[in-house]
Design an enzyme around this catalytic site. Structure first.
Site, short mmCIF file in Angstrom:
data_model
loop_
_atom_site.label_atom_id
_atom_site.label_comp_id
_atom_site.label_asym_id
_atom_site.label_seq_id
_atom_site.Cartn_x
_atom_site.Cartn_y
_atom_site.Cartn_z
N GLU A 259 -9.83 -1.23 5.19
CA GLU A 259 -10.71 -0.80 6.43
C GLU A 259 -11.92 -1.57 6.55
OE1 GLU A 259 -8.79 0.27 8.48
OE2 GLU A 259 -8.24 2.47 8.27
N ASP B 116 -7.99 -2.00 14.03
CA ASP B 116 -9.38 -2.09 13.72
C ASP B 116 -9.50 -3.40 12.77
OD1 ASP B 116 -8.11 -1.38 11.09
OD2 ASP B 116 -9.66 0.42 10.94
N HIS C 10 -8.01 -4.16 9.99
CA HIS C 10 -7.58 -4.11 8.77
C HIS C 10 -6.06 -4.88 8.24
CE1 HIS C 10 -5.09 -0.24 9.85
NE2 HIS C 10 -4.33 -0.98 9.25
N ASP D 283 0.79 -1.20 0.03
CA ASP D 283 0.07 -0.03 -0.04
C ASP D 283 0.66 1.27 0.02
OD1 ASP D 283 0.76 -0.56 2.73
OD2 ASP D 283 -0.93 -0.96 3.40
C1 F6R Z 1 1.00 -1.32 6.32
C2 F6R Z 1 0.17 -2.02 6.18
C3 F6R Z 1 -0.93 -2.02 7.57
C4 F6R Z 1 -0.23 -2.53 8.85
C5 F6R Z 1 -1.00 -2.13 9.76
C6 F6R Z 1 -0.21 -2.37 11.34
O1 F6R Z 1 1.73 -1.50 4.92
O2 F6R Z 1 -0.50 -2.73 5.29
O3 F6R Z 1 -2.10 -3.16 7.37
O4 F6R Z 1 0.13 -3.59 8.64
O5 F6R Z 1 -1.50 -0.93 10.26
O6 F6R Z 1 0.57 -1.52 11.36
P1 F6R Z 1 1.80 -1.50 12.56
O7 F6R Z 1 2.59 -2.86 12.10
O8 F6R Z 1 2.58 -0.42 12.70
O9 F6R Z 1 1.10 -1.96 13.84
#
Ligand code: F6R
Length: 259
Positions: free
Chosen positions: A142, A135, A137, A66
């Site tokens: 989301e 959440d 995702h 992403d």
């Molecule tokens: C990042 C991504 C997100 C993160 C998620 C957890 O490329 O795709 O899904 O993996 O937001 O973020 P952290 O690892 O910072 O807790």
């Protein structure tokens, strides 16, 4: 789904690095890379193995999951910059083998179509690293993302923007929009490695793994995939109802099976 409960974050990183090393050593490979805090230990372990153990990424390609919309790739918090600084520039990927979405593209619809085509042209992703949001995702899909969604623009929830504010000088700087591989896109990768550490992820992991498959918890879509390894530390596993079952079956698995 295989749930692997490990004592500490370092064990999660080592186990994920083992799976990636095995893939990379098996021949030309396409890796799917997540950003955020979760995979950093895994990337550090892979860099260490590159420097000390001769692990080479010269035959590998990589696709980012992403990207923020509106951040140039030179911005330190763009996922292009983060993945380069935290991982790919520290190993031996060939130039142009690391692909990302352009969050500054004038035509975002064309950009997401280009990205889907590039993944397909590379032969698809062999092993995809995933983190999970509080959440539920994965990528930036989301809650209420279609379980069949493709790469597209999404609006971040308030919760995700708050969670990610730690990376920015001011919470208002967190972009509102992102480009993300869809849940359908992610599910086409051949092996998914979902990593989670810490108490803050425990509820999301429980919903993803033991809850119903539902758009409200996007990570639950991974239950439909034939090869998912969920690597969690004790804290992230703390809300799982069937921890003993997962530990028992993983403990008695033949070693030759790997993940
Ligand atoms: C990042 C991504 C997100 C993160 C998620 C957890 O490329 O795709 O899904 O993996 O937001 O973020 P952290 O690892 O910072 O807790």
């Amino acid at each position: 789904m295989e749930i692997v409960i490990l004592p500490a974050p370092a064990d999660v990183a080592r186990t994920a690095a083992d799976a990636i090393e095995q893939q990379v050593r098996s021949g030309p490979s396409v890796l799917g890379l997540a950003t955020g805090s979760t995979p950093l230990g895994t990337y550090q372990e892979l860099i260490r193995r590159h420097r000390n153990g001769g692990l080479s990424f010269a035959g590998a390609e990589a696709f980012l999951l992403d990207e923020y919309v509106g951040l140039p790739s030179t911005h330190p918090q763009s996922y292009h910059s983060v993945i380069r600084d935290e991982f790919t520039a520290n190993v031996d990927f060939v130039p142009d083998a690391v692909h990302g979405l352009d969050g500054m593209a004038e035509d975002l619809e064309a950009e997401v179509a280009r990205y889907e085509a590039a993944i397909a042209a590379a032969g698809g992703v062999d092993i995809q690293i995933l983190g999970i949001g509080t959440d539920g995702h994965v990528g930036f899909n989301e809650p209420m993302s279609s379980l069949g969604s493709r790469t597209r623009i999404k609006t971040l929830t308030r919760q995700t923007r708050e969670d990610n504010a730690r990376f920015f000088g001011d919470p208002s700087e967190v972009p509102e929009h992102v480009l993300t591989q869809g849940l359908g896109t992610i599910r086409e990768a051949r092996h998914l490695l979902l990593l989670a550490m810490g108490e803050a992820k425990a509820e999301a992991i429980a919903a993803a793994v033991e809850g119903p498959v539902a758009a409200l918890c996007p990570a639950s879509a991974l239950q439909l995939h034939p090869h998912v390894s969920v690597l969690v530390d004790e804290a992230a596993a703390s809300r799982l109802a069937h921890r003993e079952y997962y530990q028992d079956t993983f403990g008695r698995k033949p070693a030759w099976q790997g993940l």
